[in-house]
Design an enzyme around this catalytic site. Structure first.
Site, PDB file in Angstrom:
ATOM      1  N   CYS A  48       0.828  -1.207   0.000  1.00  0.00           N
ATOM      2  CA  CYS A  48       0.000   0.000   0.000  1.00  0.00           C
ATOM      3  C   CYS A  48       0.870   1.269   0.000  1.00  0.00           C
ATOM      4  O   CYS A  48       1.562   1.528  -0.971  1.00  0.00           O
ATOM      5  CB  CYS A  48      -0.981  -0.063   1.174  1.00  0.00           C
ATOM      6  SG  CYS A  48      -2.324   1.106   1.050  1.00  0.00           S
ATOM      7  N   HIS A  58      -3.863  -5.387   0.452  1.00  0.00           N
ATOM      8  CA  HIS A  58      -3.230  -5.867   1.693  1.00  0.00           C
ATOM      9  C   HIS A  58      -3.194  -7.396   1.748  1.00  0.00           C
ATOM     10  O   HIS A  58      -4.188  -8.010   2.132  1.00  0.00           O
ATOM     11  CB  HIS A  58      -3.986  -5.302   2.908  1.00  0.00           C
ATOM     12  CG  HIS A  58      -3.746  -3.852   3.099  1.00  0.00           C
ATOM     13  ND1 HIS A  58      -2.744  -3.352   3.890  1.00  0.00           N
ATOM     14  CD2 HIS A  58      -4.358  -2.770   2.550  1.00  0.00           C
ATOM     15  CE1 HIS A  58      -2.746  -2.035   3.837  1.00  0.00           C
ATOM     16  NE2 HIS A  58      -3.720  -1.658   3.031  1.00  0.00           N
ATOM     17  N   GLU A  77      -1.771  -9.185   3.864  1.00  0.00           N
ATOM     18  CA  GLU A  77      -1.666  -9.682   5.240  1.00  0.00           C
ATOM     19  C   GLU A  77      -3.014  -9.945   5.899  1.00  0.00           C
ATOM     20  O   GLU A  77      -3.086 -10.646   6.900  1.00  0.00           O
ATOM     21  CB  GLU A  77      -0.855  -8.694   6.102  1.00  0.00           C
ATOM     22  CG  GLU A  77      -1.522  -7.337   6.392  1.00  0.00           C
ATOM     23  CD  GLU A  77      -1.319  -6.293   5.288  1.00  0.00           C
ATOM     24  OE1 GLU A  77      -1.149  -6.693   4.126  1.00  0.00           O
ATOM     25  OE2 GLU A  77      -1.360  -5.091   5.594  1.00  0.00           O
ATOM     26  N   SER A  91     -10.574 -20.847  33.638  1.00  0.00           N
ATOM     27  CA  SER A  91     -11.979 -21.237  33.469  1.00  0.00           C
ATOM     28  C   SER A  91     -12.084 -22.660  32.948  1.00  0.00           C
ATOM     29  O   SER A  91     -13.154 -23.241  32.918  1.00  0.00           O
ATOM     30  CB  SER A  91     -12.633 -20.295  32.459  1.00  0.00           C
ATOM     31  OG  SER A  91     -12.032 -20.478  31.186  1.00  0.00           O
ATOM     32  N   GLY A  92     -10.960 -23.217  32.504  1.00  0.00           N
ATOM     33  CA  GLY A  92     -11.027 -24.530  31.870  1.00  0.00           C
ATOM     34  C   GLY A  92     -11.176 -24.389  30.370  1.00  0.00           C
ATOM     35  O   GLY A  92     -11.213 -25.369  29.642  1.00  0.00           O
ATOM     36  N   GLY A  93     -11.257 -23.164  29.900  1.00  0.00           N
ATOM     37  CA  GLY A  93     -11.298 -22.916  28.458  1.00  0.00           C
ATOM     38  C   GLY A  93      -9.885 -22.970  27.891  1.00  0.00           C
ATOM     39  O   GLY A  93      -8.900 -22.992  28.643  1.00  0.00           O
TER      40      GLY A  93
END
Ligand code: XMP
Length: 509
Positions: free
Chosen positions: A79, A171, A173, A225-227
């Site tokens: 860009c 772009h 990316e 949290s166990g996540g």
């Protein structure tokens, strides 16, 4: 460090770094004024010039050292980076804003036939993302045009193959450019000759070092949290921070069946010393049960969660709070970039008087899942479906939360999960949302009239949860779910929800 990214003021600069990390390359971001000295000393294999909001004609436009184009190091200008490259070769080659501006998707036609290295293996046409005011009017001497849009009227890419100078107007990316990172891969591999040098061990080491530095001699508290996010982060940090890390799990009363035990087992396996705080369950139900409004419920959950956290932090003399917050959470909570608030997340921008450390703030879900495998968390974390912090409180819709309703939705969630696992369907789905719908409807059970609730079963597929697709279950599985759930005296109907996001979000609230 094989690749240097020179930051010319783009909002996407960090995304360039993330895309390179995803491809397995470490990179460094520097402002233009610090770049030349660093390049001379470190001799990177490639240089990427980011985009930026300035015009090459602005007095205060970033001043990139021109020498970089003659050092024999491949340069990719994105860009503004491409416009700068064109302008420096020929100062009449850039259109001012009015003529060329473009924001959003653009169909780009590539020159892929003549052994073009940057666009190797790309189709002839591809949807790309553009966001620019000025644009390149004509390729300067020594450069040829290698991609265009709008029937050849906009120059989308140019290169000087001899000097290894490349420019792209769009772009590459960002995810909206549908090349699956092929352009950046071609630049690093085929043009710069880089070899992957960014391993999971490097990422883990970097997270540990950064966190240690921020924490200093303090003590940090982390809510597990166990996540995937919080558990993986605690596992990464536990050996590095030792006694300086206090890991807690707050049992909010909105957990799934058997959740607390599972999290405890998982923490043990990952070497996390975890303490479960469960004395505030009633407070959560009492306060959240006063409203049925989605945002108010989230706000109340957040408030109680904050209070509990603060008290727990005080008890262990914590100075810092470590959060497993990801880039997506920050974007959707309106805390990163310019995006709108979609939902209040319970743990974003909590002001608890503790210093916050967010070691995963540049990471996306798929990256964290990858790291989880390093800690033996594959079954319970990496393959486990996500579950929101406010848990079952978000899965009781249109009626105030009570202990009784929590119990119904908890049982229903457990039954649905068991059925999907039995049919081998859970691995195909990214998340299952089982929610109790508070609108009562008429039914007939045991020859008698009932007037009770419904359960909605939402099954979705996604990579990043920014967008999701509905996953349509087999009719046979649906029938089994319906017959199992409606055995409960308080459940009359079952709905299946395959609405995509957008327009619907993954959760109901
Ligand atoms: P939405 O509903 O925003 O969900 O499409 C995207 C993903 O985020 C989870 N989610 C949350 N996770 N705290 C969390 O830890 C929250 O407040 C929260 N809200 C949504 C959701 O389950 C899905 O996986």
């Amino acid at each position: 460090m094989q690749i240097l990214i020179i930051d010319l003021g783009s909002q996407y600069t960090e995304i360039i770094r993330r895309s390179l990390r995803y491809l397995g390359y470490r990179s460094l971001i520097l402002p233009p004024e610090e770049s030349l000295e660093w390049i001379k000393k470190n001799k990177p294999k490639g240089i990427i010039l980011s985009g930026g909001s300035a015009s090459v004609y602005d007095q205060d436009a970033p001043k990139v050292p021109e020498e970089i184009m003659d050092m024999g190091i491949p340069v990719l200008g994105i860009c503004f980076g491409m416009q700068w490259m064109a302008y420096k070769q020929d100062n009449g080659s850039v259109h001012r804003v009015q003529e060329g501006k473009s924001y959003g998707p653009v169909e780009v036609s590539f020159e892929t036939e003549s052994g073009n290295r940057l666009f190797a293996d790309l189709p002839e046409k591809l949807k790309c993302w553009s966001s620019h005011g000025d644009s390149v009017k004509n390729a300067p001497d020594g450069f040829k045009v290698t991609a265009t849009s709008l029937a050849g009227s906009v120059i989308e890419a140019m290169e000087n193959g001899e000097k290894n100078l490349f420019g792209v107007q769009f772009h590459p990316e960002v995810e909206q450019t549908e090349d699956e990172n092929a352009i950046l891969r071609n630049f690093t591999e085929k043009i710069c000759g880089c070899k992957p040098d960014y391993s999971k061990e490097d990422i883990i080491q970097e997270i540990r070092e950064r966190t240690k530095k921020e924490l200093g001699s303090g003590t940090a508290i982390i809510g597990v949290s166990g996540g995937v996010d919080s558990t993986t982060l605690a596992a990464i940090l536990a050996p590095a921070l030792g006694e300086h890390l206090k890991a807690f799990m707050i049992d909010t009363g909105g957990m799934r069946k058997g959740e607390v035990e599972k999290v405890k087992e998982m923490a043990k396996r990952a070497g996390i010393h975890l303490e479960v705080v469960d004395k505030y369950k009633e407070k959560f139900v009492r306060e959240i049960g006063t409203t049925i409004d989605a945002e108010e419920k989230r706000a109340k959950f957040r408030k109680v969660y904050g209070e509990v956290f603060q008290e727990t932090a005080k008890n262990c003399h914590a100075t810092h709070m470590i959060q497993g917050t990801l880039a997506t959470d920050l974007i959707e909570s309106g805390s990163k970039g310019n995006s709108d608030l979609i939902k209040t997340h319970h743990n974003v921008d909590l002001e608890l008087g503790l210093k916050e450390i967010m070691p995963l703030e540049d990471f996306f879900k798929f990256e964290v899942r990858d790291l989880a495998y390093e800690f033996g968390l594959e079954d319970l974390v990496a393959k486990r479906h996500p579950f929101p912090g406010p848990g079952l409180y978000l899965r009781i819709v249109g009626v105030p939360v009570t202990d009784e309703l929590l119990e119904i939705v908890r049982e229903a969630d457990d039954e649905v999960s068991k059925i999907l696992i039995r049919h081998g369907a859970d691995g195909l789905i990214s998340q299952i949302i089982v929610a109790l719908l508070g609108v009562k409807t008429v039914g007939v059970k045991g020859d008698g009239r009932v007037y009770e609730y419904s359960i909605a079963v939402r099954t979705v597929e996604t990579a990043d949860f920014m967008t999701v697709k509905g996953f349509q279950l087999d009719p046979e599985i649906c029938s089994e779910i319906i017959s199992t759930l409606t055995r409960h005296p308080k459940i009359v109907r079952v709905f299946f929800d395959w609405t995509p996001k957008p327009p619907a979000t993954t959760e109901f609230e």
